[in-house]
Design a protein around this motif. Structure first.
Motif, PDB file in Angstrom:
ATOM      1  N   ALA A 382       0.820  -1.215   0.000  1.00 39.81           N
ATOM      2  CA  ALA A 382       0.000   0.000   0.000  1.00 39.81           C
ATOM      3  C   ALA A 382       0.851   1.262   0.000  1.00 39.81           C
ATOM      4  CB  ALA A 382      -0.939   0.006   1.213  1.00 39.81           C
ATOM      5  N   ARG A 486      -0.081   3.821  -2.529  1.00 40.70           N
ATOM      6  CA  ARG A 486       0.021   2.824  -3.607  1.00 40.70           C
ATOM      7  C   ARG A 486      -1.194   1.912  -3.692  1.00 40.70           C
ATOM      8  NH1 ARG A 486       6.042   0.231  -2.972  1.00 40.70           N
ATOM      9  NH2 ARG A 486       7.280   2.148  -3.080  1.00 40.70           N
ATOM     10  N   GLY A 487      -2.115   2.028  -2.745  1.00 46.20           N
ATOM     11  CA  GLY A 487      -3.283   1.153  -2.805  1.00 46.20           C
ATOM     12  C   GLY A 487      -4.095   1.200  -1.534  1.00 46.20           C
ATOM     13  N   TYR A 501      -6.999  -2.777  -3.643  1.00 46.11           N
ATOM     14  CA  TYR A 501      -7.214  -1.932  -4.816  1.00 46.11           C
ATOM     15  C   TYR A 501      -5.919  -1.158  -5.078  1.00 46.11           C
ATOM     16  CZ  TYR A 501     -12.191  -2.889  -4.308  1.00 46.11           C
ATOM     17  OH  TYR A 501     -13.419  -3.513  -4.225  1.00 46.11           O
ATOM     18  N   PRO A 502      -5.068  -1.642  -5.992  1.00 45.15           N
ATOM     19  CA  PRO A 502      -3.798  -0.957  -6.245  1.00 45.15           C
ATOM     20  C   PRO A 502      -4.009   0.370  -6.958  1.00 45.15           C
ATOM     21  CG  PRO A 502      -4.096  -2.752  -7.810  1.00 45.15           C
ATOM     22  CD  PRO A 502      -5.238  -2.846  -6.836  1.00 45.15           C
TER      23      PRO A 502
END
Length: 603
Positions: A382, A486-487, A501-502
């Motif tokens: 993330a 990043r996510g 969820y990237p």
């Protein structure tokens, strides 16, 4: 025709991939490097230029020594681990699951198994903007895999390859083999009106550069986030011998504890304890207990069992623990540890003086999706954690002692809130300030709050929000959401999966976005196309059974549990700060005032 490079990264066609390592106090810092070079031959020197926002830059300045380990051509996965690692995360070696060795001759850490390692002593530092140019005098160059070619940057650039990326790479290789790749590139350039000279500095800055002002804006939060103290257990524990356990408490939750002990291990012989003969005997028959004891004091003195699970009203926790500890019983105590810090300290001290194990029952410490996401976040999936959000509770009307603020210790925040506080601490870290507010009371017959929302803030740059309510239904939504640059993770609780969820579009999203006309692509686009569903092994989605197994194994193995009583005390400390904020309608400081994860001495 030659097409000019767009950014400085386009020039790294033959750059060799390596990882720079440096000691940083008790820790080791890393930096994935694809642009180290030769700075001199006599004496031999090399040059690196780490970004100033990376912790390694400061570590090299302080420690004056570093190593450069060159990856072999078959070490794609290892190189990607370092590319994708969380920049501000501490203890990167453990998070990435990579081996680090300390060279005995030079006192410099390095990554073994690479093609080559160069040990260096810092020679000169040049402040040149957002990257610092550092030259190192070579102390030793040591080959580990003679004959192995090094890994080149294009082999790992662009992140982990997915279906769409592999398809694009395959088409590119085919066009190159047929001699058509350069012709196609020239055709596209001519179609756009010729090759425009790109603004190389501007595009390079946009891709990964920082101005001094931008670096100054990040510095107050620290280039290393040290807020996270707690970590989930690595593996579930197993009881390997017979054990007699007495559950004290004949209510619905006491019944649930009996069921958990039976499910946790067939090695458990179950006893129960209640206040009256008839009720306790009936309860023992209903839960299939071997026997029962009337009265907590008698149970504490009974030599037929060695451990007790105390499932009792909050306000009598101190009395119950002191009695059980004086009888030499190891104790599993339902959360919260107590209603006050004074009682919590007395409880912990009573167990320590008696030399018995004390564990606060907190299932969130063992919830498998929380453990999995904690590992994913530490690895860097993330990126930098920014926000944590929890929606806890559901429609529930407390009665009896739970409706009494003094006996309960408050309301929904102390009862459910401590559960989610534990997930906040496991996933994000220790908050420094809290602000609690609430809407109108619905359950007016209870003295404590039936709902409240809390904002958490950390000096390391992240925030959290929790809505705990007994007056509103939660619906079908994730109970925990963690968002990073990043996510974002969605945790559902008691489901065999969690969702990621990237920020980088998935292969499905990229493929659908190519559909024309664009209006058709918009109609076909769905949120689930941008989702990675990650499966969870095992059946204990809530963590309750794993929690019981850890308690049993800790007693049998004569060790401290992975979730200590001090952890429960810290949960209580933050919860009491939330309650104070709710009363004062102001921010309340809640920084750590006592060791948040200090294990008791061995039993």
């Amino acid at each position: 025709m030659r097409v000019p490079a767009s950014t400085i990264w386009d020039t790294r066609i033959q750059a060799v991939c390596s990882v720079v390592c440096c000691r940083d106090g008790e820790d080791v810092e890393f930096w994935m490097c694809a642009n180290f070079g030769q700075a001199g031959l006599d004496p031999p020197k090399l040059i690196i230029n780490p970004n100033r926002v990376y912790p390694l830059e400061g570590a090299v300045r302080r420690e004056k020594r570093f190593s450069v380990s060159v990856f072999r051509e078959d070490q794609h996965e290892l190189a990607r681990k370092f590319i994708e690692m969380r920049r501000r995360g501490p203890d990167k070696a453990t998070a990435l699951g990579v081996e680090v060795r300390m060279d005995g001759r030079h006192g410099i850490p390095f990554v073994p198994g690479c093609s080559l390692t160069i040990f260096c002593e810092l020679d000169e530092v040049l402040d040149t903007g957002d990257h610092t140019v550092m030259t190192g005098r070579v102390l030793e160059s040591r080959k580990h895999s003679p004959g192995q070619l090094p890994l080149l940057y294009p082999e790992v650039a662009g992140g982990r390859p997915d279906v769409a990326t592999r398809l694009t790479q395959a088409v590119s290789r085919l066009l190159s083999t047929l001699g058509l790749q350069e012709r196609l590139r020239q055709f596209l350039v001519r179609r756009r009106g010729g090759a425009e000279k790109p603004d190389l500095p501007a595009l390079t800055y946009h891709d990964g550069g920082f101005t001094d002002a931008e670096i100054d804006a990040q510095e107050p939060y620290g280039f290393v986030d040290r807020s996270r103290i707690l970590k989930p257990p690595a593996t579930p524990a197993i009881l390997k011998r017979k054990m007699r356990v007495c559950v004290a408490g004949t209510g619905s939750w006491g019944s649930y504890h009996c069921r958990l002990f039976r499910e946790a291990s067939p090695e458990v012989e179950l006893w129960v304890c209640g206040r009256t003969e008839d009720r306790t005997a009936s309860f023992a028959r209903r839960v299939g207990a071997t026997g029962y004891v009337v009265g907590l004091e008698r149970a504490a003195e009974d030599r037929r069992f060695e451990a007790m699970s105390l499932v009792l009203p909050h306000h009598i926790h101190r009395m119950a623990v002191e009695a059980a500890a004086s009888g030499g019983k190891h104790i599993l105590l339902e959360k919260p540890v107590a209603n006050t810090l004074e009682d919590a300290d007395a409880i912990i001290d009573a167990a320590r003086r008696a030399g018995v194990l004390l564990m606060v029952a907190e299932n969130m410490h063992f919830r498998p999706d929380v453990s999995a996401v904690a590992r994913d976040m530490a690895r860097g999936d993330a990126g930098e954690p920014l926000y944590w959000n929890a929606i806890a509770g559901g429609v529930y009307r407390p009665s009896g002692w739970k409706a009494k603020a003094e006996q309960m210790g408050g309301g929904v925040l102390l009862d459910i809130g401590v559960h989610y506080l534990r997930t906040l601490r496991l996933l994000m870290g220790e908050p420094d300030r809290v602000l609690a507010t609430r809407a109108m009371q619905i359950h007016t017959s209870m003295e404590g709050e039936d709902s409240a929302q809390v904002l958490f803030s950390s000096r390391y740059g992240w925030q959290g929000h929790m809505l705990a309510s007994w007056s509103t239904p939660r619906g079908d939504s994730p109970d925990i959401v963690v968002a990073g640059d990043r996510g974002t993770f969605h945790l559902w609780g008691n489901r065999p999966f969690y969702d990621f969820y990237p920020a980088r579009p998935t292969a499905a999203v990229r493929l659908v976005s190519m559909i024309r006309p664009a209006s058709l692509a918009q109609r076909l686009m769905r949120p689930e196309l941008g989702r990675e569903r990650r499966r969870i092994e095992g059946k204990d989605g809530t963590g309750y059974v794993t929690e019981i197994r850890e308690f049993l194994a800790a007693v049998a193995e004569n060790r401290a549990p992975s979730a200590t009583a001090e952890d429960g005390r810290r949960d209580l400390e933050i919860a009491l700060c939330m309650a104070r904020s709710l009363r004062t309608e102001a921010w309340v400081e809640c920084g750590v005032t006592r060791a948040a994860h200090k294990s008791p001495p061995s039993i």
